[in-house]
Design a protein around this motif. Structure first.
Motif, PDB file in Angstrom:
ATOM      1  N   ALA A  36     -33.039  50.438  37.305  1.00  0.00           N
ATOM      2  CA  ALA A  36     -32.608  51.048  35.778  1.00  0.00           C
ATOM      3  C   ALA A  36     -31.215  51.504  36.397  1.00  0.00           C
ATOM      4  CB  ALA A  36     -33.470  51.822  35.228  1.00  0.00           C
ATOM      5  N   LEU A  37     -31.095  52.596  37.128  1.00  0.00           N
ATOM      6  CA  LEU A  37     -29.538  52.937  37.325  1.00  0.00           C
ATOM      7  C   LEU A  37     -28.809  52.029  38.009  1.00  0.00           C
ATOM      8  CD1 LEU A  37     -31.166  56.295  39.377  1.00  0.00           C
ATOM      9  CD2 LEU A  37     -30.278  56.084  36.890  1.00  0.00           C
ATOM     10  N   GLU A  38     -29.321  50.864  38.747  1.00  0.00           N
ATOM     11  CA  GLU A  38     -28.184  49.918  39.026  1.00  0.00           C
ATOM     12  C   GLU A  38     -27.836  49.390  37.747  1.00  0.00           C
ATOM     13  OE1 GLU A  38     -30.301  47.585  41.849  1.00  0.00           O
ATOM     14  OE2 GLU A  38     -30.361  48.897  43.482  1.00  0.00           O
ATOM     15  N   LEU A  39     -28.751  48.829  36.925  1.00  0.00           N
ATOM     16  CA  LEU A  39     -28.379  48.044  35.783  1.00  0.00           C
ATOM     17  C   LEU A  39     -27.288  48.973  34.827  1.00  0.00           C
ATOM     18  CD1 LEU A  39     -31.702  46.140  34.842  1.00  0.00           C
ATOM     19  CD2 LEU A  39     -29.419  45.294  35.826  1.00  0.00           C
ATOM     20  N   ALA A  40     -27.755  50.096  34.919  1.00  0.00           N
ATOM     21  CA  ALA A  40     -27.038  50.912  33.909  1.00  0.00           C
ATOM     22  C   ALA A  40     -25.436  51.204  34.339  1.00  0.00           C
ATOM     23  CB  ALA A  40     -27.612  52.322  33.845  1.00  0.00           C
ATOM     24  N   ALA A  41     -25.244  51.108  35.855  1.00  0.00           N
ATOM     25  CA  ALA A  41     -23.859  51.413  36.179  1.00  0.00           C
ATOM     26  C   ALA A  41     -23.202  49.911  36.153  1.00  0.00           C
ATOM     27  CB  ALA A  41     -24.186  51.487  37.824  1.00  0.00           C
ATOM     28  N   ALA A  42     -23.953  48.805  36.445  1.00  0.00           N
ATOM     29  CA  ALA A  42     -23.388  47.578  36.177  1.00  0.00           C
ATOM     30  C   ALA A  42     -23.113  46.994  35.009  1.00  0.00           C
ATOM     31  CB  ALA A  42     -23.927  46.761  37.087  1.00  0.00           C
ATOM     32  N   CYS A  43     -23.884  47.280  33.980  1.00  0.00           N
ATOM     33  CA  CYS A  43     -23.937  46.768  32.850  1.00  0.00           C
ATOM     34  C   CYS A  43     -23.302  47.670  31.450  1.00  0.00           C
ATOM     35  CB  CYS A  43     -25.031  46.140  32.078  1.00  0.00           C
ATOM     36  SG  CYS A  43     -25.926  45.099  33.293  1.00  0.00           S
ATOM     37  N   ARG A  44     -23.298  48.915  31.837  1.00  0.00           N
ATOM     38  CA  ARG A  44     -22.802  50.087  30.820  1.00  0.00           C
ATOM     39  C   ARG A  44     -23.625  49.879  29.565  1.00  0.00           C
ATOM     40  NH1 ARG A  44     -18.585  52.552  33.097  1.00  0.00           N
ATOM     41  NH2 ARG A  44     -18.931  52.798  35.217  1.00  0.00           N
ATOM     42  N   PRO A  45     -24.656  49.612  29.478  1.00  0.00           N
ATOM     43  CA  PRO A  45     -25.546  49.742  28.009  1.00  0.00           C
ATOM     44  C   PRO A  45     -24.897  50.696  26.965  1.00  0.00           C
ATOM     45  CG  PRO A  45     -27.020  50.704  29.663  1.00  0.00           C
ATOM     46  CD  PRO A  45     -25.833  50.319  30.327  1.00  0.00           C
ATOM     47  N   ASP A  46     -24.998  50.202  25.861  1.00  0.00           N
ATOM     48  CA  ASP A  46     -24.480  51.070  24.618  1.00  0.00           C
ATOM     49  C   ASP A  46     -25.767  51.921  24.192  1.00  0.00           C
ATOM     50  OD1 ASP A  46     -22.094  49.751  23.763  1.00  0.00           O
ATOM     51  OD2 ASP A  46     -23.484  48.125  23.621  1.00  0.00           O
ATOM     52  N   LEU A  47     -27.144  52.068  24.763  1.00  0.00           N
ATOM     53  CA  LEU A  47     -28.076  52.850  24.797  1.00  0.00           C
ATOM     54  C   LEU A  47     -29.485  52.233  25.684  1.00  0.00           C
ATOM     55  CD1 LEU A  47     -29.416  53.823  21.376  1.00  0.00           C
ATOM     56  CD2 LEU A  47     -31.037  52.934  22.738  1.00  0.00           C
ATOM     57  N   ILE A  48     -30.121  53.484  25.938  1.00  0.00           N
ATOM     58  CA  ILE A  48     -31.108  53.257  26.763  1.00  0.00           C
ATOM     59  C   ILE A  48     -32.559  53.465  26.125  1.00  0.00           C
ATOM     60  CG2 ILE A  48     -32.108  53.783  29.096  1.00  0.00           C
ATOM     61  CD1 ILE A  48     -29.355  54.090  30.202  1.00  0.00           C
ATOM     62  N   LEU A  49     -33.367  52.589  26.323  1.00  0.00           N
ATOM     63  CA  LEU A  49     -34.752  53.148  25.899  1.00  0.00           C
ATOM     64  C   LEU A  49     -35.606  53.381  27.209  1.00  0.00           C
ATOM     65  CD1 LEU A  49     -35.609  50.356  22.988  1.00  0.00           C
ATOM     66  CD2 LEU A  49     -34.830  52.854  22.766  1.00  0.00           C
TER      67      LEU A  49
END
Length: 325
Positions: A36-49
């Motif tokens: 989850a942390l890797e994807l957050a850094a790579a994709c920069r989502p607008d919101l996280i559930l």
């Protein structure tokens, strides 16, 4: 289309969320904390559930890790979990979450909360952009104001400070004299026969002369003294701490340097001279009266012979040399 990162160790739960949201949003999936942390850094989502109860890193740890990074801290996190204890809700907000939804959830409620947080984040981005633009505008305005202030105090021909700026400097120097009971000297110089230069060669040549004379004066006076274009072909020099003897010597150096200067304009060479008047000010001196006396001394030098240095207090010619245009 907003990007939403769904973090849950249950593929079934992820599928349920995806079915509700994929028509309106781009869904990114992660089933454990590090991913989850890797994807957050790579994709920069607008919101996280984010689920709370997971093996390895739990939801609280993931949220704290996200909020500890400046590049990810502004991503809103909504906890969506079966943990219903009040302490879990409180810990969710303490760890940095923006909202908390308990499973099983209602689709319309989930969509409504997501909509609110996405709009809020967009508003924050817009505000940040506006603030950044205002800061840039303020910086540009400050630079413009600095340029205008410099321009207002600078003579555009010679690059010297102008009369206004020199007046401010003299006022400051007079205040210093009153505090320290010191002295300073003023030298007023006027280029001899300058009108003849303009009449003979034109105003472009006159500007060249003013620039050249300014450079000569600068080289003689040094950085510890002040030099201004007082007006027309007049220059005013301020020598802090100088007495009469030093002021006369400096004025003579200026006079001699200009007399030796060869002026060249469009293949034609000529020489010029300058007349200078000297006065020394003390703590009890009146600046306006001193300037009047200094100006009278210059007038006497012009009437007497030009190309000379005059002690404005007694009208005596300190030095003189024949020559000129």
């Amino acid at each position: 289309m907003a990007k939403i990162l769904v973090v849950d160790d249950s593929p079934v739960e992820i599928k349920i969320v995806r079915n509700f949201l994929q028509d309106r949003h781009e869904i990114i999936e992660a089933q454990e904390g590090n991913r989850a942390l890797e994807l957050a850094a790579a994709c920069r989502p607008d919101l996280i559930l984010l689920d709370i109860i997971m093996p390895g890193l739990d939801g609280f740890s993931i949220c704290r890790a996200l909020k500890s990074r400046s590049d990810l801290a502004d991503i809103p996190v909504i906890f969506i979990t079966s943990a219903t204890q009040i302490r879990d809700v409180v810990e969710g907000f303490r760890s940095g979450g923006q909202d908390y939804i308990i499973k099983p959830f209602y689709a319309l409620e989930l969509q409504a909360r997501i909509k609110v947080h996405l709009e809020l984040r967009q508003s924050q981005k817009t505000l940040q952009q506006y603030i950044l633009q205002m800061e840039q505008k303020n910086e540009e305005l400050e630079k413009m104001m600095e340029k205008l202030e410099i321009s207002a105090k600078t003579d555009y021909v010679t690059g010297l400070v102008n009369r206004r700026s020199m007046m401010e400097t003299m006022q400051q120097e007079m205040e210093r004299l009153k505090r320290e009971a010191g002295q300073c000297a003023l030298i007023l110089g006027d280029i001899d026969n300058f009108k003849q230069v303009n009449d003979t060669y034109g105003h472009e040549c006159g500007d060249m002369v003013l620039k050249t004379v300014s450079a000569c004066m600068r080289s003689v006076l040094g950085s510890q003294n002040y030099l201004s274009r007082w007006g027309g072909e007049e220059f005013l020099m301020l020598l802090p701490g100088a007495g009469l003897t030093e002021a006369k010597q400096r004025a003579e150096q200026v006079r001699a340097a200009i007399a030796k200067q060869v002026f060249l304009y469009r293949g034609r060479e000529f020489s010029l001279t300058i007349t200078l008047s000297v006065i020394v000010l003390a703590a009890d001196s009146e600046l306006d009266e001193s300037m009047r006396v200094l100006d009278n001394g210059l007038y006497l030098g012009k009437r007497c012979s030009k190309n000379c240095v005059v002690d404005s207090r007694d009208g005596g010619v300190c030095s003189r040399e024949q020559g000129g245009l």
